[in-house]
Design an enzyme around this catalytic site. Structure first.
Site, mmCIF file in Angstrom:
data_model
loop_
_atom_site.group_PDB
_atom_site.id
_atom_site.type_symbol
_atom_site.label_atom_id
_atom_site.label_comp_id
_atom_site.label_asym_id
_atom_site.label_seq_id
_atom_site.Cartn_x
_atom_site.Cartn_y
_atom_site.Cartn_z
ATOM 1 N N ASP A 107 0.848 -1.192 0.000
ATOM 2 C CA ASP A 107 0.000 0.000 0.000
ATOM 3 C C ASP A 107 0.892 1.254 0.000
ATOM 4 O OD1 ASP A 107 -2.558 1.163 0.281
ATOM 5 O OD2 ASP A 107 -2.350 1.310 2.452
ATOM 6 N N GLY B 192 -7.343 8.043 8.295
ATOM 7 C CA GLY B 192 -7.606 8.443 9.681
ATOM 8 C C GLY B 192 -9.101 8.616 9.866
ATOM 9 N N HIS C 116 -9.640 4.778 -0.833
ATOM 10 C CA HIS C 116 -8.791 4.762 0.366
ATOM 11 C C HIS C 116 -9.531 5.467 1.494
ATOM 12 C CE1 HIS C 116 -4.674 3.508 -1.063
ATOM 13 N NE2 HIS C 116 -5.402 3.460 -2.163
HETATM 14 P P1 13P Z 1 -8.156 4.447 6.884
HETATM 15 O O1 13P Z 1 -7.024 4.334 7.851
HETATM 16 O O2 13P Z 1 -8.814 5.772 6.919
HETATM 17 O O3 13P Z 1 -9.114 3.321 6.995
HETATM 18 O O4 13P Z 1 -7.497 4.344 5.429
HETATM 19 C C1 13P Z 1 -6.750 3.196 5.081
HETATM 20 C C2 13P Z 1 -6.146 3.317 3.739
HETATM 21 O O5 13P Z 1 -6.656 3.963 2.866
HETATM 22 C C3 13P Z 1 -4.896 2.590 3.491
HETATM 23 O O6 13P Z 1 -4.389 2.863 2.227
#
Ligand code: 13P
Length: 285
Positions: free
Chosen positions: A80, A182, A211
């Site tokens: 990621d 977040g 995301h």
């Molecule tokens: P969140 O932490 O907001 O769930 O987002 C995760 C993410 O998009 C990882 O690439």
């Protein structure tokens, strides 16, 4: 086992989304896995650069291999937000099924140039490449005290996305349509810009990726899936559930020092979050 490309095509056709759940620890994986097993669902395990450096790329791949063999489930591994060609290549060489090259903070031309290189390398190995246009921003380890409002200039511009997709040949595209990494303290962030997502979907054939899934209202997620979102990433919410449960447990059982005795509740909390999201993403009641 069917390939990840197969599942993306299937998700797009049938209008559901594959969940990507990030981890940096085996106990989190246990929670994610338990949910996938209960629902007999394909799942993507995600590691950011930081998470993958903590876990180890080779260790992550070995773990995926063992879990696939033991469960028979389609379990995939995605790097990621890989920020450089070199690190993304290392993940591909180690055996990741998918890589997300995040050149979203680079000028578009530069993003295109490196993404093309990633795609050329990935094609030889049959690895899925996720590209990104538009800035999603913020931090997946934070709780924000104010409501997040995306700036217009950070949203994915449809023309940029079209050019990027045409020039790079990526398999799936991450878009910035109002979510953020977040969560805000209220736990719910209804910021999705369906208008922009619809415009993107009308011009781009590829499966789209959302995301910053944590805290997005259910209704918005359902709507986004109808508008072409085929993968949704979750990290903050599982981190929160895991860490807060563990913290409480250790506060209560102050003398407990045996990890296999104090970890199961945190694993269970993680499972519950993942199960809730897989059901939502796959329209399972
Ligand atoms: P969140 O932490 O907001 O769930 O987002 C995760 C993410 O998009 C990882 O690439």
């Amino acid at each position: 086992m069917k390939t990840l490309k197969y599942y993306f095509a299937k998700a797009k056709k049938e209008k559901w989304a594959i969940g990507q759940f990030n981890f940096s620890d085996w106990s989190q994986v246990r929670g994610i896995l338990a949910a996938a097993q209960n629902l007999k669902s394909p799942v993507i395990l995600g590691t950011s650069e930081g998470e993958s450096k903590f876990v180890g790329l080779q260790e992550a791949v070995a773990m995926r291999n063992v879990l696939r063999k033991k469960t028979g489930l389609p379990i995939f591994l995605n790097l990621d937000h890989g920020k450089s060609f070199e690190y993304v290549k290392e993940a591909m060489d180690t055996g990741y099924d998918m890589v997300h090259f995040d050149g979203s903070k680079l000028p578009l031309e530069e993003n295109i140039k490196i993404s093309k290189k990633v795609v050329a390398y990935a094609k030889r190995k049959g690895i899925v490449v996720e590209g990104e246009v538009g800035r999603i921003g913020t931090d997946a380890s934070k709780l924000y005290t104010e409501k997040f409002q995306i700036k217009e200039e950070d949203l994915t511009q449809v023309k940029d996305a079209e050019l990027y997709v045409k020039k790079t040949g990526v398999d799936v595209l991450a878009v910035s349509v109002g979510t953020f990494h977040g969560m805000d303290v209220t736990g719910v962030s209804p910021n999705l810009r369906m208008d922009r997502l619809r415009e993107i979907k009308n011009k781009i054939e590829l499966p789209l990726v959302l995301h910053g899934g944590s805290g997005t209202p259910d209704q918005d997620i359902k709507e986004a899936i109808k508008l072409g979102i085929c993968k949704i990433n979750i990290n903050t919410e599982t981190r929160l559930a895991f860490s807060n449960t563990l913290r409480k447990k250790l506060e209560i059982d102050k003398d407990e020092i045996v990890p296999y005795k104090y970890l199961p509740e945190a694993i269970e909390a993680c499972r519950q979050v993942v199960e809730k999201y897989i059901k939502l993403f796959t329209n399972k009641g």
